[in-house]
Write a protein that holds these residues in place. Sequence first.
Motif, PDB file in Angstrom:
ATOM      1  N   ILE A  22       1.108  -0.841  -0.094  1.00 10.44           N
ATOM      2  CA  ILE A  22       0.405  -0.084   0.255  1.00 10.44           C
ATOM      3  C   ILE A  22       1.171   1.438  -0.377  1.00 10.44           C
ATOM      4  O   ILE A  22       1.452   1.818   0.627  1.00 10.44           O
ATOM      5  CB  ILE A  22      -1.371  -0.311   1.235  1.00 10.44           C
ATOM      6  CG1 ILE A  22      -1.907  -1.836   1.318  1.00 10.44           C
ATOM      7  CG2 ILE A  22      -1.622   1.271   0.984  1.00 10.44           C
ATOM      8  CD1 ILE A  22      -3.059  -1.026   2.892  1.00 10.44           C
ATOM      9  N   LEU A  55       0.256   5.655   0.125  1.00 12.92           N
ATOM     10  CA  LEU A  55      -0.813   6.455   0.111  1.00 12.92           C
ATOM     11  C   LEU A  55       0.341   7.875   0.049  1.00 12.92           C
ATOM     12  O   LEU A  55       0.618   8.104   0.253  1.00 12.92           O
ATOM     13  CB  LEU A  55      -1.211   6.828   1.502  1.00 12.92           C
ATOM     14  CG  LEU A  55      -1.635   4.876   2.519  1.00 12.92           C
ATOM     15  CD1 LEU A  55      -2.285   5.782   3.009  1.00 12.92           C
ATOM     16  CD2 LEU A  55      -3.451   4.787   1.438  1.00 12.92           C
ATOM     17  N   ILE A  56      -0.491   8.763  -1.057  1.00 11.74           N
ATOM     18  CA  ILE A  56      -0.156   9.415  -1.069  1.00 11.74           C
ATOM     19  C   ILE A  56      -1.221  10.931  -1.390  1.00 11.74           C
ATOM     20  O   ILE A  56      -2.162  10.877  -1.624  1.00 11.74           O
ATOM     21  CB  ILE A  56       0.491   9.684  -3.335  1.00 11.74           C
ATOM     22  CG1 ILE A  56       1.737   8.716  -3.137  1.00 11.74           C
ATOM     23  CG2 ILE A  56       0.831  10.619  -4.174  1.00 11.74           C
ATOM     24  CD1 ILE A  56       2.121   7.823  -4.514  1.00 11.74           C
ATOM     25  N   TYR A 107      -8.053   8.437   4.463  1.00  7.68           N
ATOM     26  CA  TYR A 107      -7.810   6.964   5.006  1.00  7.68           C
ATOM     27  C   TYR A 107      -7.674   6.661   6.137  1.00  7.68           C
ATOM     28  O   TYR A 107      -8.387   5.573   6.427  1.00  7.68           O
ATOM     29  CB  TYR A 107      -6.199   6.506   4.068  1.00  7.68           C
ATOM     30  CG  TYR A 107      -5.996   5.038   4.230  1.00  7.68           C
ATOM     31  CD1 TYR A 107      -6.559   3.788   3.010  1.00  7.68           C
ATOM     32  CD2 TYR A 107      -5.027   4.418   5.380  1.00  7.68           C
ATOM     33  CE1 TYR A 107      -6.090   2.872   3.260  1.00  7.68           C
ATOM     34  CE2 TYR A 107      -4.702   3.585   5.556  1.00  7.68           C
ATOM     35  CZ  TYR A 107      -5.142   2.359   4.292  1.00  7.68           C
ATOM     36  OH  TYR A 107      -4.684   1.106   4.671  1.00  7.68           O
TER      37      TYR A 107
END
Lengths: 221, 221
Positions: free
Chosen positions: B58, B60-61, B69
Motif C-alpha cells: 500500500i 498513500l499519496i 484513509y
Amino acid sequence: MWRLFQYPLCPFSRKVRFACAVKAVPVELVLEKPWERRDEFAALNPAGQTPVMQKGEITLIDSAAICDYFEETVDRVPLLGSGPEDRAEARRLIAWFDQKFYAEVTAPLLSERMYKRLYSKQAPDAGAVRTASRNAEGHLDYLDFLLDRRRWLSGPAFGLADIAAAAQISVADYLGGIDWDGHEPARIWYSALKSRPTFRPLLAERMEGLPPPSHYDKLDF
Amino acid sequence: MWRLFQYPLCPFSRKVRFACAVKAVPVELVLEKPWERRDEFAALNPAGQTPVMQKGEITLIDSAAICDYFEETVDRVPLLGSGPEDRAEARRLIAWFDQKFYAEVTAPLLSERMYKRLYSKQAPDAGAVRTASRNAEGHLDYLDFLLDRRRWLSGPAFGLADIAAAAQISVADYLGGIDWDGHEPARIWYSALKSRPTFRPLLAERMEGLPPPSHYDKLDF
C-alpha cells in the motif's frame, strides 16, 4: 434547490456540476465572477473563490468538500470506489488534477487567455502559454500511462478522479491548450466522457467574447 | 509499521504526523528531500512531493488522501466531525490552510528562507518575505474571528482543521513569519496545541543549518 455560484470556465465549478449531474442532484446556476470581488459573495465565502453551493442555512465551500458532502449524503452512484485503498487512490488523482494540473496548466491558461483578453485587455504572454501547453503534454502522457493499465483513471469504475480530470482538461481544451495528437488512450477516454448526457451540457456553454476551438465540443476530435 | 517519507519543514508531512499521533498510528520516519528528485522517490510518487506513506503493497499519496484513509480505517478519535455539514466545514478549513495559507504564506517562506539559504545559497527576497508575513497577519485575523465564535477551528471538537492549521502555522513560525502580537484568541489556541504530547515532538525537531526563533517551541510565547 441547491444554488451553485460559478462561472463557465471555472474548472472546480465544472467538477461540482459534473458530479451533481451524475448523482442527479438538481442545481440552479448563479453566475459569479470572483475577480469582481462582490461584497455579498465575500460574505458567503471569505476565500472569495467559486464554487460555492448554498441551500437554506447550509453553505458548502471548496470543490473537494462539496463533492465529499454529496458522496456522503447521496447514495446513488458512488464515485470514490469501494474500499479505503481505492478511495485513497481516487483522492490522490483528484488532488493531482485539482492542484498540480490546475497550477501547471489551467491557471496559467485562464490568466493568459481568459483574464487578460476579457478583463485586463493585455496580450497573453506567449512564453507562459507555451509552458502551460508543454505541461499539458506531460499530463496527457500520464493519462495515457494510467489508461493503458485501467479502464478509468483510478480503477475499474468511473468516478471522481475522472470527473476532476475532465473538469480541468475541458477548460484547458476550451482555451486551446490541449493537443490530442499522439494520445490515443486519453482521447478515447475523453471521447467517452464527452458523449455522456451528464457532461455534454457543460461543453455547450460559452464564455462571452471567448469562443473555443472548433474541435472543442465535437465527439470526433 | 507505516513508513512516512517526509522532511522536518514539510507542512503536509507535519499534518500527517500530527494526525497519526492523535490516532495512535505508529509511523517510522524516512527523511526525503523532494527537491533532490531521487529516482526511487519519483517511482513511488510521480508527483514528486512529500508526504508519502507506505506499508507493504500500500502506498498513500497526498496529505488529504492519507488523513482520509486513517479517518476511515482507524475509529479512535474521529477528526472530521459528526455530520455531513460538520465534515464539510472541517474540509473547507483544511483546504483553506492546505492551499490558501500554504500558497500565500508557507510556500514563499520555505522558498525564501529555507530553500535559498540551504540550497541555492541566495539571499532571500525581502519583498516576498514581507508579503508572506503580511498575508500571515490576515490569516491570524481570520483565526481570531473563528476562535471568538468556536472552541476549535471547525466547531466544538478538536479535529483535522486544527491539525492542518497547526501544521502550516508551525512551519511559518519556524521561519520567522508569524507575529503573535495582537492575536490573543489564535495565541491561546496555538498554546493549547503546543502543550499536546502528540504535537510537541514535531516542535523539537530542527532543520539542519536553519535554527528557529527562540519563541518557537516555548509554551509561553
